[in-house]
Design an enzyme around this catalytic site. Structure first.
Site, PDB file in Angstrom:
ATOM      1  CG  ASP A 187    -104.198  67.699-108.235  1.00 22.03           C
ATOM      2  OD1 ASP A 187    -104.345  68.732-108.900  1.00 22.03           O
ATOM      3  OD2 ASP A 187    -104.962  66.727-108.326  1.00 22.03           O
TER       4      ASP A 187
ATOM      5  CG  HIS B 195    -100.941  72.152-109.618  1.00 26.61           C
ATOM      6  ND1 HIS B 195    -101.686  72.339-108.476  1.00 26.61           N
ATOM      7  CD2 HIS B 195    -101.311  70.935-110.106  1.00 26.61           C
ATOM      8  CE1 HIS B 195    -102.485  71.298-108.289  1.00 26.61           C
ATOM      9  NE2 HIS B 195    -102.262  70.420-109.261  1.00 26.61           N
TER      10      HIS B 195
ATOM     11  CE1 TYR C 111    -110.623  67.432-110.238  1.00 25.16           C
ATOM     12  CE2 TYR C 111    -109.904  65.163-110.556  1.00 25.16           C
ATOM     13  CZ  TYR C 111    -109.622  66.513-110.497  1.00 25.16           C
ATOM     14  OH  TYR C 111    -108.340  66.958-110.701  1.00 25.16           O
TER      15      TYR C 111
END
Length: 404
Positions: A199, A378, A321
């Site tokens: 991630d 994930h 982000y």
């Protein structure tokens, strides 16, 4: 406590840390949770299938059941006890005129040639993702024969680490600088260390591999953003890799609305999800359910959501982000700037949100080690900790003699 001996070469002076929420805060949260309402029934939330990128998101039924479990059966004190069963520390680290207080969990080895290893989480994860990994290592080794110094930081803005400055911008490169200063300050500057990430941690690991002299090798379990190379036709990929690309495309087309919200409206979503634990549960719970191969136990999801709530992690943690989906994105697809020349390893899992093929990843760095798995998603370290440890052990065993 075993595994808590800080290396003698450390220039930093970490202080022991104990996770503890006051009884008053615990009671206040339980009251707030009790009176937090769940939205009304709709066609969408009654038919939602969180495992299907095409089908609406999380179901109202799951949220209602998880809320009831949170209220009546879940015990945060047990999670605190588990956290505190490991050595935990905080340490000040200065970057760009700002003092971070960085939390990390560690297993320090007494083995003279132990390899320093930084395990880096992302969103909606935390250092909790790696507790299963620490369990495996603590059961398998003693401090005298542990082959690694294992450092698991809470990235800036996450968990027990403070957030980035309020008066200036901060980015993924900044996170990498802080992690590098932590590892070097713990005494690993001369011999170097290995960075491992998924991630957001995968981007931080890539930056470390490119920018940090002390980072000698990088292992990734996510390589999102890499595009199909011109010289790698689709028919050159395995059936499993082609099926993985369908999942990758579904995520790109239907599964990343959350990331666009984080990047383009971080103020709004941060305030919304800080107002209600049920809202945070739905937003975070969806990702753990959708991005995992097998749905995690509800207690494991609640551990992460509860940590986020008590530490105000959500609004503090989503700043990366803006680099990916903000007004002026600088998305870290591995172009020439982010090509890792140092030894790189990659573990592929079929239910990763972006199972990028091996041949594609090989275009983004010096890929010297690879393992394809038949299971896993994930949250590799959390979902399958024994396999995760095996991957890391095998990667380090292969590359460390060539880089130390």
């Amino acid at each position: 406590m075993s595994f808590d001996t800080i290396p003698s070469k450390a220039s930093l002076k970490p202080k022991p840390f104990n996770a503890h929420v006051s009884d008053e805060d615990l009671k206040s949260f339980q009251t707030l949770l009790k009176y937090s309402r769940i939205g009304p029934k709709t066609y969408e939330n009654l038919t939602a299938d969180v495992k299907d990128f095409n089908h609406w998101g999380i179901s109202r039924e799951w949220v209602a059941d998880a809320k009831q479990h949170w209220e009546t059966k879940y015990d945060w004190r047990k999670t605190e006890d588990r956290i505190n069963s490991y050595p935990n520390f905080t340490v000040p680290i200065e970057d760009s005129g700002f003092e971070f207080q960085i939390h990390f969990t560690a297993l320090f080895s007494k083995k003279p040639d132990a390899v320093p290893l930084a395990l880096l989480h992302g969103w909606p994860g935390s250092f909790l993702e790696f507790l299963g990994t620490l369990d495996v290592l603590r059961e398998k080794y003693k401090p005298e024969d542990l082959p690694f110094h294992v450092i698991v930081p809470s990235l800036p803005g996450y968990g027990y680490s403070n957030g980035p400055p309020l008066d200036k911008d901060f980015d993924t490169e900044g996170i990498a600088r802080v992690v590098d200063k932590l590892m070097v300050g713990l005494g690993f500057g001369d011999g170097g260390y290995v960075a491992q990430g998924g991630d957001v941690g995968s981007f931080v690991s890539r930056v470390l591999g490119v920018n940090s002299e002390a980072c000698k090798a990088v292992h990734l379990n996510l390589a999102i953003g890499i595009q199909q190379p011109d010289d790698v036709p689709m028919d050159a990929l395995s059936k499993e890799e082609q099926e993985g690309l369908v999942r990758y495309n579904n995520f790109g087309n239907l599964g990343n609305a959350y990331a666009r919200e984080h990047g383009t409206r971080p103020s709004t979503i941060g305030l919304v999800l800080s107002s209600s634990p049920v809202a945070l549960l739905a937003w975070v719970g969806e990702k753990f359910l959708q991005w995992s191969d097998e749905s995690p136990p509800v207690d494991e999801i609640l551990d992460s959501v509860t940590l986020y709530w008590y530490t105000d992690s959500f609004p503090r943690a989503i700043f990366p982000y803006r680099q990916f989906f903000g007004p002026k994105p600088t998305f870290f697809h591995p172009d020439a700037q982010w090509y890792i020349k140092k030894p790189m390893g990659y573990s592929w899992h079929p239910k990763e949100l972006a199972p990028v093929p091996k041949a594609w990843v090989a275009k983004s760095g010096n890929l010297v080690w690879y393992r394809g798995h038949t299971e896993g998603g994930h949250f590799a370290a959390m979902e399958r900790p024994k396999y995760f440890v095996k991957d890391v052990e095998d990667f380090v065993k292969e590359v460390w003699p060539t880089v130390k």
